[in-house]
Design a protein around this motif. Structure first.
Motif, PDB file in Angstrom:
ATOM      1  N   GLY A 116       0.794  -1.221   0.000  1.00  0.00           N
ATOM      2  CA  GLY A 116       0.000   0.000   0.000  1.00  0.00           C
ATOM      3  C   GLY A 116       0.826   1.270   0.000  1.00  0.00           C
ATOM      4  O   GLY A 116       0.474   2.251  -0.667  1.00  0.00           O
ATOM      5  N   ILE A 117       1.927   1.279   0.727  1.00  0.00           N
ATOM      6  CA  ILE A 117       2.782   2.470   0.769  1.00  0.00           C
ATOM      7  C   ILE A 117       3.394   2.725  -0.603  1.00  0.00           C
ATOM      8  O   ILE A 117       3.433   3.873  -1.077  1.00  0.00           O
TER       9      ILE A 117
ATOM     10  N   TRP B 188       0.808   4.180  -2.860  1.00  0.00           N
ATOM     11  CA  TRP B 188       0.617   5.611  -2.590  1.00  0.00           C
ATOM     12  C   TRP B 188       1.736   6.426  -3.221  1.00  0.00           C
ATOM     13  O   TRP B 188       1.490   7.473  -3.834  1.00  0.00           O
ATOM     14  N   GLN B 189       2.971   5.964  -3.093  1.00  0.00           N
ATOM     15  CA  GLN B 189       4.113   6.688  -3.662  1.00  0.00           C
ATOM     16  C   GLN B 189       4.004   6.790  -5.185  1.00  0.00           C
ATOM     17  O   GLN B 189       4.322   7.826  -5.765  1.00  0.00           O
TER      18      GLN B 189
ATOM     19  N   THR C 219       1.285   6.905  -6.940  1.00  0.00           N
ATOM     20  CA  THR C 219       0.248   7.875  -7.301  1.00  0.00           C
ATOM     21  C   THR C 219       0.682   9.307  -7.080  1.00  0.00           C
ATOM     22  O   THR C 219       0.110  10.228  -7.673  1.00  0.00           O
ATOM     23  N   GLN C 220       1.696   9.516  -6.235  1.00  0.00           N
ATOM     24  CA  GLN C 220       2.162  10.877  -5.981  1.00  0.00           C
ATOM     25  C   GLN C 220       3.060  11.406  -7.093  1.00  0.00           C
ATOM     26  O   GLN C 220       3.334  12.609  -7.148  1.00  0.00           O
TER      27      GLN C 220
ATOM     28  N   LEU D 232      -5.776   2.803   1.802  1.00  0.00           N
ATOM     29  CA  LEU D 232      -5.195   3.497   0.652  1.00  0.00           C
ATOM     30  C   LEU D 232      -6.274   4.150  -0.192  1.00  0.00           C
ATOM     31  O   LEU D 232      -6.123   5.293  -0.642  1.00  0.00           O
ATOM     32  N   CYS D 233      -7.376   3.443  -0.388  1.00  0.00           N
ATOM     33  CA  CYS D 233      -8.482   3.998  -1.167  1.00  0.00           C
ATOM     34  C   CYS D 233      -9.013   5.267  -0.509  1.00  0.00           C
ATOM     35  O   CYS D 233      -9.234   6.284  -1.182  1.00  0.00           O
TER      36      CYS D 233
ATOM     37  N   ARG E 163      -7.415   7.242   1.537  1.00  0.00           N
ATOM     38  CA  ARG E 163      -6.393   8.279   1.450  1.00  0.00           C
ATOM     39  C   ARG E 163      -6.393   8.933   0.077  1.00  0.00           C
ATOM     40  O   ARG E 163      -6.280  10.159  -0.033  1.00  0.00           O
ATOM     41  N   LEU E 164      -6.529   8.125  -0.967  1.00  0.00           N
ATOM     42  CA  LEU E 164      -6.562   8.670  -2.325  1.00  0.00           C
ATOM     43  C   LEU E 164      -7.763   9.582  -2.527  1.00  0.00           C
ATOM     44  O   LEU E 164      -7.656  10.659  -3.120  1.00  0.00           O
TER      45      LEU E 164
ATOM     46  N   TYR F 287      -7.644  12.339  -5.428  1.00  0.00           N
ATOM     47  CA  TYR F 287      -7.041  11.630  -6.562  1.00  0.00           C
ATOM     48  C   TYR F 287      -8.184  10.972  -7.322  1.00  0.00           C
ATOM     49  O   TYR F 287      -8.905  10.132  -6.794  1.00  0.00           O
TER      50      TYR F 287
END
Length: 223
Positions: free
Chosen positions: A33-34, A37-38, A40-41, A62-63, A65-66, A71
């Motif tokens: 998951g981390i 996330w990275q 997508t950034q 993660l969902c 957070r996005l 996002y």
């Protein structure tokens, strides 16, 4: 379309990625998951295939957070949990669809196609520029009725030009759109693919369909 697979099991992620690449999608894989996330950034994805059970940061978190970060990629949640309650949790977290494992690649491909039709872009069934036609549904490309045999990368380059007909595309923008996150190409690689694509277009009768804008990049011409 650019797709991110966030799946920690390589035996699942790899065949999915290969199947999607054969359908001319650009695919990256994150293994937790981390890492997802990275990714997508630094990259804007059109679709994320997101496993619910992930190390480091689970798929639901993660969902959320996005979505909190606004996002706007489409998210297809993948999970071995198939109860109604599990599906509700995934969809309420911000997923656009939910697919229960195990699944057939054909069903996944159909879900991806269905989700792609939800994107805000207006995408005609057949892309046309003068005598050039590209059918995204069948992946057939013709010039003056003559079918062109293109490599996957040549096809994706041409589709990119057709979807951005009024723009000059820089080599850097083409790399961002069409090359995998972990296999970035150099500008000479782009130039080589453009040269090969031009040769095939010329053999079909086009003289200058892809123009060079010196010092900037490329655009579609009128031939």
């Amino acid at each position: 379309m650019r797709i991110l697979i966030v799946e920690d099991e390589q035996r699942i992620a790899k065949p999915i990625a290969e199947d999607l690449k054969h359908q001319h999608y650009i695919v990256d894989i994150a293994h937790d998951g981390i890492e997802g996330w990275q990714y997508t950034q630094s990259t804007q994805y059109d679709l994320i295939l997101l496993d619910m059970m992930l190390p480091q940061l689970d798929g639901i978190s993660l969902c959320k957070r996005l979505r909190t970060a606004r996002y706007n990629a489409l998210i297809l949640m993948l999970s071995a949990r198939g109860t109604t309650a599990d599906k509700v949790v995934g969809l309420d977290a911000g997923a656009d669809d939910y697919l229960v494992k195990p699944f057939e690649l054909e069903e996944l491909a159909a879900r991806v196609r269905a989700l792609s039709r939800r994107t805000p872009e207006t995408r005609p069934s057949i892309l046309v520029h003068g005598d050039l036609q590209l059918d995204p549904g069948s992946c057939n490309v013709t010039y003056r009725g003559k079918r062109l045999s293109l490599t996957p990368k040549e096809y994706m380059l041409l589709e990119c030009f057709l979807r951005n007909q009024n723009q000059v595309l820089t080599r850097s923008s083409l790399i961002d759109k069409l090359w995998n996150y972990d296999k970035l190409a150099g500008k000479e690689t782009v130039k080589t693919h453009i040269t090969n694509l031009r040769k095939k277009l010329k053999a079909a009768g086009s003289q200058n369909l892809i123009e060079t804008v010196y010092g900037i990049g490329y655009r579609l011409g009128n031939s």
